[in-house]
Design an enzyme around this catalytic site. Structure first.
Site, PDB file in Angstrom:
ATOM      1  CE  LYS A 195      -2.038 -57.874 -30.603  1.00 18.78           C
ATOM      2  NZ  LYS A 195      -1.848 -58.523 -31.882  1.00 18.78           N
ATOM      3  NE  ARG A 246      -8.342 -59.084 -33.914  1.00 12.89           N
ATOM      4  CZ  ARG A 246      -8.170 -59.204 -32.574  1.00 12.89           C
ATOM      5  NH1 ARG A 246      -7.190 -58.675 -31.985  1.00 12.89           N
ATOM      6  NH2 ARG A 246      -8.678 -59.952 -31.852  1.00 12.89           N
TER       7      ARG A 246
HETATM    8  N1  HH2 Z   1      -4.417 -60.440 -32.149  1.00  9.79           N
HETATM    9  C1  HH2 Z   1      -4.958 -60.958 -31.364  1.00  9.79           C
HETATM   10  C2  HH2 Z   1      -6.142 -61.937 -31.880  1.00  9.79           C
HETATM   11  N2  HH2 Z   1      -6.319 -61.910 -33.158  1.00  9.79           N
HETATM   12  N3  HH2 Z   1      -5.804 -61.411 -35.296  1.00  9.79           N
HETATM   13  C3  HH2 Z   1      -5.254 -60.765 -36.198  1.00  9.79           C
HETATM   14  N4  HH2 Z   1      -5.567 -60.796 -37.550  1.00  9.79           N
HETATM   15  N5  HH2 Z   1      -4.245 -60.064 -35.993  1.00  9.79           N
HETATM   16  C4  HH2 Z   1      -4.053 -59.783 -34.600  1.00  9.79           C
HETATM   17  O1  HH2 Z   1      -2.927 -59.029 -34.306  1.00  9.79           O
HETATM   18  C5  HH2 Z   1      -4.481 -60.322 -33.637  1.00  9.79           C
HETATM   19  C6  HH2 Z   1      -5.676 -61.220 -34.123  1.00  9.79           C
HETATM   20  C7  HH2 Z   1      -4.740 -61.047 -29.839  1.00  9.79           C
HETATM   21  O2  HH2 Z   1      -5.134 -62.010 -29.133  1.00  9.79           O
HETATM   22  P1  HH2 Z   1      -6.273 -62.126 -28.118  1.00  9.79           P
HETATM   23  O3  HH2 Z   1      -5.828 -62.782 -26.956  1.00  9.79           O
HETATM   24  O4  HH2 Z   1      -7.507 -62.791 -28.951  1.00  9.79           O
HETATM   25  O5  HH2 Z   1      -6.651 -60.582 -27.530  1.00  9.79           O
HETATM   26  P2  HH2 Z   1      -7.646 -59.682 -28.321  1.00  9.79           P
HETATM   27  O6  HH2 Z   1      -8.646 -60.296 -29.348  1.00  9.79           O
HETATM   28  O7  HH2 Z   1      -8.224 -58.740 -27.041  1.00  9.79           O
HETATM   29  O8  HH2 Z   1      -6.641 -58.626 -29.087  1.00  9.79           O
END
Ligand code: HH2
Length: 261
Positions: free
Chosen positions: A203, A237
């Site tokens: 992030k 995650r």
């Molecule tokens: N961060 C992302 C997506 N889903 N779910 C939870 N529970 N916690 C998180 O911090 C979280 C999440 C980040 O966004 P995205 O653009 O989907 O990127 P990536 O899935 O590659 O992390």
């Protein structure tokens, strides 16, 4: 929890996996590297991301969910749409991971009608605009109060506490200072009595603190996740599953070591 994005625009994979087979192969690699849960997402939630219609999201994610569930994997569906939740549960998903904490109309009822687990995440605003000027009086207190209210809503809908996980939502309507405050005081969320998930992998906060681009944030992510574990986080995650597993092997060995006293 290993991250598998079946999206053409997710922030971390520069294109994610557009082909079903590539996503499945990648997910199985994450499982072999030690992921207990595979989190499948068909819509990016990165700042500024374009919303995806439900049928498109279903078309992307469901073939992957179906195969992995059939393979015996513990599959989580990363979505905010009840239609997508419903399709994933029918395809064998064991968990719903919702960045809006089941606030969409019908989401709470959809998950309550199943026996799936759910991750309730805090997000301020909407992905398109959430990073414009996030403001809190006391970020730890406000995020905690929100999550506590969502836990209560799930319980009122008939879901037992054992099915719930909470997540402060690092980077979702938060400045670097907000993220650091939440990480430093993660113990206050742990004290709510529901397992806490931390997601800091690749992030922008890590980039802001190290000057590293997305592809070079693996070590920073390990440190951030261990800071979360030190404060009681029970789920992480991550993209880099093998590296996180190694770090946890050392962490756990130290924590469980016999100190001779
Ligand atoms: N961060 C992302 C997506 N889903 N779910 C939870 N529970 N916690 C998180 O911090 C979280 C999440 C980040 O966004 P995205 O653009 O989907 O990127 P990536 O899935 O590659 O992390």
């Amino acid at each position: 929890m290993g991250i598998v994005n079946v999206t053409p625009d997710s922030f971390s994979e520069r294109g994610g996996f557009v082909s079903t087979q590539a996503a499945i192969d990648y997910a199985l690699k994450l499982r072999d590297a030690g992921a207990d849960i595979l989190d499948i997402g068909g819509e990016s939630t990165r700042p500024g991301a374009r919303p995806v219609p439900a049928d498109e999201e279903i078309g992307r994610a469901m073939p992957v969910v179906e195969v992995l569930a059939r393979e015996g994997c513990c599959v989580s569906i990363d979505t905010r749409k009840p239609e997508v939740m419903q399709a994933a549960l029918a395809a064998g998903a064991a968990m719903v991971n919702d960045v809006t904490a089941l606030r969409a109309e019908g989401a709470l009822e959809t998950v309550a009608a199943s026996d799936a687990a759910v991750c309730l995440m805090h997000m301020l605003g909407e992905p398109q605009t959430m990073q414009e000027a996030p403001m809190y009086e006391d970020v730890v207190r406000e995020v905690g109060a929100f999550l506590q209210a969502r836990v209560a809503a799930c319980e009122a809908a008939g879901m037992s506490r054992e099915r719930l996980v909470i997540d402060p939502g690092f980077g979702f309507g938060k400045t670097v200072a907000h993220n650091l405050a939440l990480l430093r005081r993660l113990d206050r969320l742990v004290a709510l009595g529901v397992p806490v998930l931390a997601g800091l992998s690749r992030k922008s906060m890590l980039g802001a603190l190290t000057g590293r681009v997305v592809s070079e944030r693996e070590y920073a992510g390990i440190a951030a996740h261990l800071a979360a574990v030190a404060r009681g986080a029970q789920l992480l995650r991550v993209h880099d599953v093998a590296a996180m597993r190694d770090a946890l092997a050392i962490w756990n060995a130290v924590e469980e070591a016999d100190d001779g006293t």
